[in-house]
Design a protein around this motif. Structure first.
Motif, PDB file in Angstrom:
ATOM      1  N   GLU A 119       0.864  -1.268  -0.064  1.00 14.58           N
ATOM      2  CA  GLU A 119       0.113   0.056  -0.001  1.00 14.58           C
ATOM      3  C   GLU A 119       0.812   1.423  -0.120  1.00 14.58           C
ATOM      4  N   ILE A 120       1.050   2.137  -1.247  1.00 10.71           N
ATOM      5  CA  ILE A 120       1.708   3.024  -1.334  1.00 10.71           C
ATOM      6  C   ILE A 120       1.382   4.507  -0.667  1.00 10.71           C
ATOM      7  N   SER A 121       0.126   4.295  -0.173  1.00 16.81           N
ATOM      8  CA  SER A 121      -0.596   5.323   0.409  1.00 16.81           C
ATOM      9  C   SER A 121      -0.145   5.407   2.012  1.00 16.81           C
ATOM     10  N   ASP A 122       0.669   4.419   2.521  1.00 16.16           N
ATOM     11  CA  ASP A 122       1.154   4.044   3.745  1.00 16.16           C
ATOM     12  C   ASP A 122       2.664   4.659   3.944  1.00 16.16           C
ATOM     13  N   VAL A 123       3.185   4.880   2.827  1.00 13.60           N
ATOM     14  CA  VAL A 123       4.495   5.297   2.695  1.00 13.60           C
ATOM     15  C   VAL A 123       4.737   6.911   3.242  1.00 13.60           C
ATOM     16  N   PRO A 124       5.339   7.071   4.314  1.00 10.16           N
ATOM     17  CA  PRO A 124       5.481   8.346   4.993  1.00 10.16           C
ATOM     18  C   PRO A 124       6.525   9.439   4.330  1.00 10.16           C
ATOM     19  N   PHE A 125       5.981   9.729   3.043  1.00  9.79           N
ATOM     20  CA  PHE A 125       6.784  10.667   2.324  1.00  9.79           C
ATOM     21  C   PHE A 125       6.752  12.013   3.090  1.00  9.79           C
ATOM     22  N   ASP A 126       7.906  12.536   2.867  1.00 14.68           N
ATOM     23  CA  ASP A 126       7.907  14.126   3.181  1.00 14.68           C
ATOM     24  C   ASP A 126       8.504  14.868   2.041  1.00 14.68           C
ATOM     25  N   PHE A 127       7.458  15.508   1.366  1.00 16.08           N
ATOM     26  CA  PHE A 127       7.664  15.888  -0.049  1.00 16.08           C
ATOM     27  C   PHE A 127       8.599  17.140  -0.013  1.00 16.08           C
ATOM     28  N   ALA A 128       8.689  17.615   0.974  1.00 11.15           N
ATOM     29  CA  ALA A 128       9.754  18.793   1.114  1.00 11.15           C
ATOM     30  C   ALA A 128      11.015  18.405   1.006  1.00 11.15           C
ATOM     31  N   ARG A 129      11.475  17.376   1.438  1.00 13.50           N
ATOM     32  CA  ARG A 129      12.617  16.706   1.356  1.00 13.50           C
ATOM     33  C   ARG A 129      12.751  15.569   0.595  1.00 13.50           C
ATOM     34  N   PRO A 130      13.058  15.595  -0.556  1.00 11.76           N
ATOM     35  CA  PRO A 130      13.613  14.640  -1.788  1.00 11.76           C
ATOM     36  C   PRO A 130      14.384  13.709  -1.449  1.00 11.76           C
ATOM     37  N   SER A 131      14.159  12.511  -1.932  1.00 12.30           N
ATOM     38  CA  SER A 131      15.046  11.424  -1.995  1.00 12.30           C
ATOM     39  C   SER A 131      14.947  10.409  -3.053  1.00 12.30           C
ATOM     40  N   ALA A 132      15.836   9.478  -3.076  1.00 16.27           N
ATOM     41  CA  ALA A 132      15.645   8.682  -4.236  1.00 16.27           C
ATOM     42  C   ALA A 132      16.108   7.154  -3.702  1.00 16.27           C
ATOM     43  N   SER A 133      16.127   6.252  -4.819  1.00 18.93           N
ATOM     44  CA  SER A 133      16.517   4.831  -4.331  1.00 18.93           C
ATOM     45  C   SER A 133      17.953   4.651  -3.961  1.00 18.93           C
ATOM     46  N   LEU A 134      18.133   3.889  -2.851  1.00 11.65           N
ATOM     47  CA  LEU A 134      19.367   3.562  -2.361  1.00 11.65           C
ATOM     48  C   LEU A 134      19.753   2.011  -2.625  1.00 11.65           C
ATOM     49  N   GLY A 247      12.490   0.494   4.243  1.00 14.80           N
ATOM     50  CA  GLY A 247      11.797  -0.636   4.291  1.00 14.80           C
ATOM     51  C   GLY A 247      10.581  -0.411   3.582  1.00 14.80           C
ATOM     52  N   PHE A 248      10.062   0.755   3.035  1.00 12.63           N
ATOM     53  CA  PHE A 248       8.958   0.837   2.094  1.00 12.63           C
ATOM     54  C   PHE A 248       9.424   0.660   0.731  1.00 12.63           C
ATOM     55  N   LEU A 249       9.719   1.769   0.056  1.00 15.98           N
ATOM     56  CA  LEU A 249      10.146   1.559  -1.151  1.00 15.98           C
ATOM     57  C   LEU A 249      11.474   0.766  -1.660  1.00 15.98           C
ATOM     58  N   ASP A 250      11.593  -0.035  -2.413  1.00 13.92           N
ATOM     59  CA  ASP A 250      12.657  -1.109  -2.534  1.00 13.92           C
ATOM     60  C   ASP A 250      12.599  -1.815  -1.513  1.00 13.92           C
ATOM     61  N   GLY A 251      11.300  -2.106  -0.941  1.00 11.01           N
ATOM     62  CA  GLY A 251      11.155  -3.194   0.495  1.00 11.01           C
ATOM     63  C   GLY A 251       9.728  -3.466   0.325  1.00 11.01           C
ATOM     64  N   SER A 252       8.946  -3.306   1.078  1.00 14.66           N
ATOM     65  CA  SER A 252       7.628  -3.758   1.234  1.00 14.66           C
ATOM     66  C   SER A 252       6.697  -3.411   0.217  1.00 14.66           C
ATOM     67  N   VAL A 253       6.817  -2.055  -0.288  1.00  9.79           N
ATOM     68  CA  VAL A 253       6.030  -1.527  -1.012  1.00  9.79           C
ATOM     69  C   VAL A 253       6.169  -1.499  -2.425  1.00  9.79           C
ATOM     70  N   SER A 254       7.558  -1.423  -2.919  1.00 13.70           N
ATOM     71  CA  SER A 254       7.770  -1.491  -4.231  1.00 13.70           C
ATOM     72  C   SER A 254       9.025  -2.589  -4.325  1.00 13.70           C
ATOM     73  N   CYS A 255       9.113  -3.011  -5.849  1.00 11.04           N
ATOM     74  CA  CYS A 255      10.303  -3.587  -6.284  1.00 11.04           C
ATOM     75  C   CYS A 255      10.790  -3.086  -7.490  1.00 11.04           C
ATOM     76  N   HIS A 256      11.732  -2.662  -7.727  1.00  9.00           N
ATOM     77  CA  HIS A 256      12.680  -2.377  -8.981  1.00  9.00           C
ATOM     78  C   HIS A 256      13.141  -3.528  -9.824  1.00  9.00           C
ATOM     79  N   TYR A 257      12.628  -4.199 -10.396  1.00  5.35           N
ATOM     80  CA  TYR A 257      13.311  -5.455 -10.758  1.00  5.35           C
ATOM     81  C   TYR A 257      14.039  -5.451 -11.906  1.00  5.35           C
TER      82      TYR A 257
END
Length: 334
Positions: A119-134, A247-257
């Motif tokens: 559920e991507i709606s559960d990801v606690p994005f802070d859109f004022a502080r950008p980030s990307a895939s680690l 633990g959210f993106l590249d984790g339980s919520v998304s997979c960049h295969y």
């Protein structure tokens, strides 16, 4: 509290869709989003490059059934012009596509070869502080034996744009080790405004491509240009490597295969289940069979044969070793 805050924020999701394999990957992405993130109420935008002088052929989605299926899943195809990159550097699509998005609306960009698995709606994005895939390795730079090292190369870029490199460093990592320096995979990134992010991304990428510092003389920028510019953009806009909890993106919520053989070789059972579940309905299957890798890997069972070659708890450390094993068995496709 984090879940409530995340669900109260509205944001758009954008991927790139164009002719060839990306149109099928885009359809899989949207299907997985609808299956695994039913609470997401934002817009799903499929950015489509338009034909022009920077493309040798028409880059638009060329399968009507793909277009129809995307629309049936509630995705909106939005056109954008390629003014700086196009066919010579298609990774530049992720930069130029941002200008087709609504200004001043938070966005999350994903590479098309991604599955949403939670559920991507559960990801606690802070859109004022950008980030990307680690989820990355030390692919750039590759310092020469007698040339500038990591510090000199990266510092030359920070200096070029008037940025402070010291505040970007991970001081828990040793000097001259790639992970000490801010570096991302561009498989996802996000911010509060696509136009502000896109303009900074475009300005930095063009400046690096067209007027690189002398320290980059031995460094390849193809295909790494977007990943060289991205950490500079994120740092300049006040983000960083720890802006999003792990633990959210590249984790339980998304997979960049990235590639289907690699998905079957190394990803979790849960990711494989999502892929095979969302591709199973007949109305999706008859469209996705237009992609040879999906047809062979998913529907004809080659993916499971690839999976049987590897122990997910004891994978080779180098990705190339995984690829070589798959190729030696005759199962490689892209």
């Amino acid at each position: 509290m984090a879940r409530k805050a995340a669900r109260s924020a509205s944001f758009n999701i954008v991927i790139v869709g164009q002719s060839g394999r990306l149109q099928y990957e885009a359809l899989l992405f949207v299907a997985s989003l609808r299956q695994c993130a039913p609470a997401f109420k934002g817009r799903v935008l499929v950015a489509e490059p338009q034909p022009g002088p920077l493309w040798s052929s028409d880059p638009r989605i060329n399968k009507p059934d793909v277009r129809d299926s995307l629309a049936a899943l509630g995705a909106q195809i939005i056109p954008f012009e390629s003014r700086h990159f196009g066919g010579s550097y298609p990774y530049g699509n992720k930069i130029e596509a941002l200008f087709a998005l609504p200004a001043d609306e938070p966005f999350v960009f994903f590479d098309s070869d991604t599955l949403i698995t939670g559920e991507i709606s559960d990801v606690p994005f802070d859109f004022a502080r950008p980030s990307a895939s680690l989820r990355r390795t030390g692919t750039w730079p590759q310092p020469e034996l007698y040339g500038p090292g990591y510090t000199d190369i990266w510092k030359s870029l920070y200096d070029k744009f008037g940025l402070d490199i010291q505040s970007s460093l991970d001081l828990s990592q040793p000097d001259e080790f790639w992970a000490r320096y801010l570096y991302f995979n561009a498989g996802y990134f996000y911010y509060r405004c696509p136009h502000l992010f896109g303009q900074r991304f475009l300005d930095y990428a063009l400046a690096i491509r067209d007027d690189p510092p002398p320290e980059l003389v031995c460094q390849s920028l193809d295909p790494w240009l977007d990943q060289v510019a991205l950490p500079l953009v994120i740092h300049a806009l006040g983000g960083g490597r720890n802006a999003l909890p792990a633990g959210f993106l590249d984790g339980s919520v998304s997979c960049h295969y990235r590639l289907f053989p690699m998905l079957y070789a190394r990803e979790s059972d849960a990711v494989v289940q999502v892929l095979e579940t969302v591709s199973a309905p007949n109305k999706i299957k008859k469209v996705l069979k237009g992609s040879d890798p999906i047809k062979r890997m998913v529907y004809q069972g080659r993916g499971q044969k690839v999976r049987a070659l590897f122990d997910r708890n004891n994978l080779p450390r180098r990705e190339q070793a995984i690829r070589n094993r798959i190729k030696s068995e005759g199962f490689w496709m892209r």
